[in-house]
Design a protein around this motif. Structure first.
Motif, PDB file in Angstrom:
ATOM      1  N   ALA A  21      11.661  60.726  20.703  1.00 49.25           N
ATOM      2  CA  ALA A  21      12.800  60.593  21.617  1.00 49.25           C
ATOM      3  C   ALA A  21      13.433  59.203  21.595  1.00 49.25           C
ATOM      4  O   ALA A  21      14.667  59.079  21.629  1.00 49.25           O
ATOM      5  N   PRO A  22      12.648  58.115  21.514  1.00 51.15           N
ATOM      6  CA  PRO A  22      13.283  56.786  21.510  1.00 51.15           C
ATOM      7  C   PRO A  22      14.091  56.498  20.251  1.00 51.15           C
ATOM      8  O   PRO A  22      14.879  55.553  20.238  1.00 51.15           O
ATOM      9  N   TYR A  23      13.896  57.295  19.204  1.00 57.11           N
ATOM     10  CA  TYR A  23      14.508  56.992  17.922  1.00 57.11           C
ATOM     11  C   TYR A  23      15.629  57.963  17.539  1.00 57.11           C
ATOM     12  O   TYR A  23      16.275  57.764  16.514  1.00 57.11           O
ATOM     13  N   LEU A  24      15.831  58.990  18.335  1.00 54.55           N
ATOM     14  CA  LEU A  24      16.829  60.007  18.001  1.00 54.55           C
ATOM     15  C   LEU A  24      18.077  59.855  18.868  1.00 54.55           C
ATOM     16  O   LEU A  24      17.975  59.443  20.034  1.00 54.55           O
ATOM     17  N   PRO A  25      19.233  60.229  18.332  1.00 57.58           N
ATOM     18  CA  PRO A  25      20.472  60.129  19.109  1.00 57.58           C
ATOM     19  C   PRO A  25      20.707  61.339  20.016  1.00 57.58           C
ATOM     20  O   PRO A  25      21.792  61.503  20.558  1.00 57.58           O
ATOM     21  N   HIS A  26      19.689  62.195  20.161  1.00 57.61           N
ATOM     22  CA  HIS A  26      19.814  63.404  20.957  1.00 57.61           C
ATOM     23  C   HIS A  26      18.438  63.767  21.483  1.00 57.61           C
ATOM     24  O   HIS A  26      17.423  63.216  21.043  1.00 57.61           O
ATOM     25  N   THR A  27      18.386  64.704  22.407  1.00 53.17           N
ATOM     26  CA  THR A  27      17.101  65.172  22.926  1.00 53.17           C
ATOM     27  C   THR A  27      16.342  65.915  21.833  1.00 53.17           C
ATOM     28  O   THR A  27      16.906  66.798  21.182  1.00 53.17           O
ATOM     29  N   PRO A  28      15.084  65.578  21.588  1.00 53.53           N
ATOM     30  CA  PRO A  28      14.321  66.289  20.556  1.00 53.53           C
ATOM     31  C   PRO A  28      14.238  67.783  20.854  1.00 53.53           C
ATOM     32  O   PRO A  28      14.110  68.201  22.009  1.00 53.53           O
ATOM     33  N   ARG A  29      14.330  68.571  19.780  1.00 52.61           N
ATOM     34  CA  ARG A  29      14.151  70.015  19.903  1.00 52.61           C
ATOM     35  C   ARG A  29      13.349  70.481  18.692  1.00 52.61           C
ATOM     36  O   ARG A  29      13.911  70.912  17.687  1.00 52.61           O
ATOM     37  N   PRO A  30      12.027  70.375  18.743  1.00 47.47           N
ATOM     38  CA  PRO A  30      11.215  70.774  17.581  1.00 47.47           C
ATOM     39  C   PRO A  30      11.427  72.244  17.228  1.00 47.47           C
ATOM     40  O   PRO A  30      11.412  73.113  18.096  1.00 47.47           O
ATOM     41  N   VAL A  31      11.642  72.490  15.952  1.00 48.73           N
ATOM     42  CA  VAL A  31      11.848  73.846  15.447  1.00 48.73           C
ATOM     43  C   VAL A  31      10.732  74.162  14.465  1.00 48.73           C
ATOM     44  O   VAL A  31      10.608  73.522  13.420  1.00 48.73           O
ATOM     45  N   ILE A  32       9.904  75.121  14.821  1.00 53.00           N
ATOM     46  CA  ILE A  32       8.838  75.591  13.941  1.00 53.00           C
ATOM     47  C   ILE A  32       8.755  77.100  14.092  1.00 53.00           C
ATOM     48  O   ILE A  32       8.916  77.633  15.202  1.00 53.00           O
ATOM     49  N   TRP A  33       8.499  77.782  12.979  1.00 55.47           N
ATOM     50  CA  TRP A  33       8.612  79.246  12.950  1.00 55.47           C
ATOM     51  C   TRP A  33       7.421  79.793  12.177  1.00 55.47           C
ATOM     52  O   TRP A  33       7.535  80.174  11.028  1.00 55.47           O
ATOM     53  N   ASP A  73      17.081  89.658   3.133  1.00 55.54           N
ATOM     54  CA  ASP A  73      18.285  89.541   3.936  1.00 55.54           C
ATOM     55  C   ASP A  73      18.006  88.763   5.216  1.00 55.54           C
ATOM     56  O   ASP A  73      16.863  88.406   5.524  1.00 55.54           O
ATOM     57  N   TYR A  74      19.062  88.509   5.964  1.00 58.73           N
ATOM     58  CA  TYR A  74      18.972  87.686   7.174  1.00 58.73           C
ATOM     59  C   TYR A  74      18.004  88.285   8.184  1.00 58.73           C
ATOM     60  O   TYR A  74      17.146  87.582   8.744  1.00 58.73           O
ATOM     61  N   ASP A  75      18.125  89.588   8.434  1.00 60.75           N
ATOM     62  CA  ASP A  75      17.275  90.219   9.440  1.00 60.75           C
ATOM     63  C   ASP A  75      15.801  90.160   9.057  1.00 60.75           C
ATOM     64  O   ASP A  75      14.941  89.862   9.892  1.00 60.75           O
ATOM     65  N   THR A  76      15.507  90.449   7.799  1.00 56.72           N
ATOM     66  CA  THR A  76      14.115  90.410   7.350  1.00 56.72           C
ATOM     67  C   THR A  76      13.538  89.013   7.481  1.00 56.72           C
ATOM     68  O   THR A  76      12.376  88.829   7.879  1.00 56.72           O
ATOM     69  N   PHE A  77      14.329  88.012   7.138  1.00 57.48           N
ATOM     70  CA  PHE A  77      13.866  86.623   7.177  1.00 57.48           C
ATOM     71  C   PHE A  77      13.322  86.255   8.557  1.00 57.48           C
ATOM     72  O   PHE A  77      12.316  85.549   8.667  1.00 57.48           O
ATOM     73  N   TYR A  78      13.968  86.743   9.608  1.00 61.09           N
ATOM     74  CA  TYR A  78      13.534  86.384  10.959  1.00 61.09           C
ATOM     75  C   TYR A  78      12.650  87.440  11.616  1.00 61.09           C
ATOM     76  O   TYR A  78      11.861  87.107  12.501  1.00 61.09           O
ATOM     77  N   ALA A  79      12.749  88.683  11.183  1.00 57.31           N
ATOM     78  CA  ALA A  79      11.982  89.746  11.838  1.00 57.31           C
ATOM     79  C   ALA A  79      10.569  89.881  11.284  1.00 57.31           C
ATOM     80  O   ALA A  79       9.663  90.312  11.996  1.00 57.31           O
ATOM     81  N   ASP A  80      10.391  89.536  10.024  1.00 57.95           N
ATOM     82  CA  ASP A  80       9.089  89.729   9.379  1.00 57.95           C
ATOM     83  C   ASP A  80       8.257  88.460   9.541  1.00 57.95           C
ATOM     84  O   ASP A  80       8.524  87.435   8.907  1.00 57.95           O
ATOM     85  N   HIS A  81       7.240  88.527  10.387  1.00 58.87           N
ATOM     86  CA  HIS A  81       6.436  87.346  10.687  1.00 58.87           C
ATOM     87  C   HIS A  81       5.504  86.947   9.551  1.00 58.87           C
ATOM     88  O   HIS A  81       4.789  85.949   9.674  1.00 58.87           O
ATOM     89  N   ARG A  82       5.536  87.687   8.467  1.00 55.53           N
ATOM     90  CA  ARG A  82       4.811  87.220   7.280  1.00 55.53           C
ATOM     91  C   ARG A  82       5.530  86.042   6.632  1.00 55.53           C
ATOM     92  O   ARG A  82       4.957  85.351   5.790  1.00 55.53           O
ATOM     93  N   ILE A  83       6.772  85.794   7.030  1.00 54.06           N
ATOM     94  CA  ILE A  83       7.534  84.626   6.593  1.00 54.06           C
ATOM     95  C   ILE A  83       7.504  83.586   7.700  1.00 54.06           C
ATOM     96  O   ILE A  83       7.814  83.882   8.852  1.00 54.06           O
ATOM     97  N   GLY A  84       7.128  82.350   7.352  1.00 58.77           N
ATOM     98  CA  GLY A  84       7.123  81.262   8.318  1.00 58.77           C
ATOM     99  C   GLY A  84       7.831  80.042   7.761  1.00 58.77           C
ATOM    100  O   GLY A  84       8.022  79.910   6.552  1.00 58.77           O
ATOM    101  N   VAL A  85       8.212  79.142   8.662  1.00 62.96           N
ATOM    102  CA  VAL A  85       8.911  77.919   8.272  1.00 62.96           C
ATOM    103  C   VAL A  85       8.315  76.746   9.043  1.00 62.96           C
ATOM    104  O   VAL A  85       8.220  76.793  10.275  1.00 62.96           O
ATOM    105  N   ALA A  86       7.909  75.705   8.311  1.00 66.39           N
ATOM    106  CA  ALA A  86       7.404  74.481   8.931  1.00 66.39           C
ATOM    107  C   ALA A  86       7.869  73.298   8.086  1.00 66.39           C
ATOM    108  O   ALA A  86       7.283  72.998   7.047  1.00 66.39           O
ATOM    109  N   ALA A  87       8.940  72.649   8.506  1.00 68.20           N
ATOM    110  CA  ALA A  87       9.520  71.553   7.736  1.00 68.20           C
ATOM    111  C   ALA A  87       8.657  70.294   7.841  1.00 68.20           C
ATOM    112  O   ALA A  87       7.735  70.212   8.655  1.00 68.20           O
TER     113      ALA A  87
END
Length: 213
Positions: A21-33, A73-87
């Motif tokens: 938070a002290p280093y970002l120009p906005h409120t942190p919003r961690p995104v992990i999927w 496709d877009y729907d599968t990418f978010y609906a199928d929990h066998r796919i995850g994202v962690a940047a």
């Protein structure tokens, strides 16, 4: 042995994190999927502004290109929990006035990355998207640059697959390196198809567009 509750607890900690938070120009919003069912993990750089606003990974043109490479496709990418994202970093690092976003701050990886991978189930495939992810995972195993590492993709299988970032900024790179879409993309599509088999089904007793495993 790590459990689903361990993963849920860690995800709650990550989403509540305000260390930057002290280093970002906005409120942190961690995104992990990620989910207990995740078998294919996408490890990119950091959320962009659109992802920061949506709270979902790859809701941008980079995501469109990545899904094309993966053959989903877009729907599968978010609906199928066998796919995850962690940047490499979970929060949008801000936009550099000189162009593009700032790189992922290393403090995020130092805080969370080892703990996350200790808690996740075994992955069938981890996509190393871009140089930051490639360097973190491969270390000395990486080649002299991103291009040569991706060109040597067969050396890192079957679990790891280095990829260029799907950003529009890499369009010229893709044109110069036609071998990527000729050789790597078909391999990626087949691996994704295998991992997501059997596919999600649509049940007739559910509203249209509702997908289930």
């Amino acid at each position: 042995m790590k459990t689903t509750s361990d993963l849920d607890q860690l995800l709650g900690e990550i989403r509540a994190c305000r260390a930057c938070a002290p280093y970002l120009p906005h409120t942190p919003r961690p995104v992990i999927w990620v989910f207990p069912e995740t078998k294919l993990l996408i490890c990119g750089q950091a959320p962009g502004r659109r992802v920061h606003e949506s709270g979902r990974p790859f809701t941008d043109p980079s995501g469109d290109r990545l899904r094309q490479w993966m053959g989903v496709d877009y729907d599968t990418f978010y609906a199928d929990h066998r796919i995850g994202v962690a940047a490499q970093a979970f929060c949008f690092p801000g936009t550099n006035p000189k162009g593009g976003d700032y790189p992922p701050p290393p403090r995020c990886a130092a805080l969370w990355r080892d703990r996350l991978f200790e808690t996740l189930p075994q992955m069938d495939l981890i996509l190393l998207v871009g140089s930051y992810s490639i360097d973190w995972f491969l270390g000395d195993r990486a080649k002299s640059n991103m291009t040569e590492t991706v060109r040597a993709w067969r050396e890192y299988g079957p679990q790891l697959l280095p990829l260029p970032h799907p950003s529009w900024r890499n369009t010229a790179w893709l044109k110069r390196n036609a071998w990527f879409e000729e050789d790597v993309v078909p391999h990626l599509g087949q691996r994704v198809s295998d991992i997501l088999s059997p596919p999600l089904s649509v049940r007739s007793d559910l509203p249209q567009g509702t997908m289930t495993l």
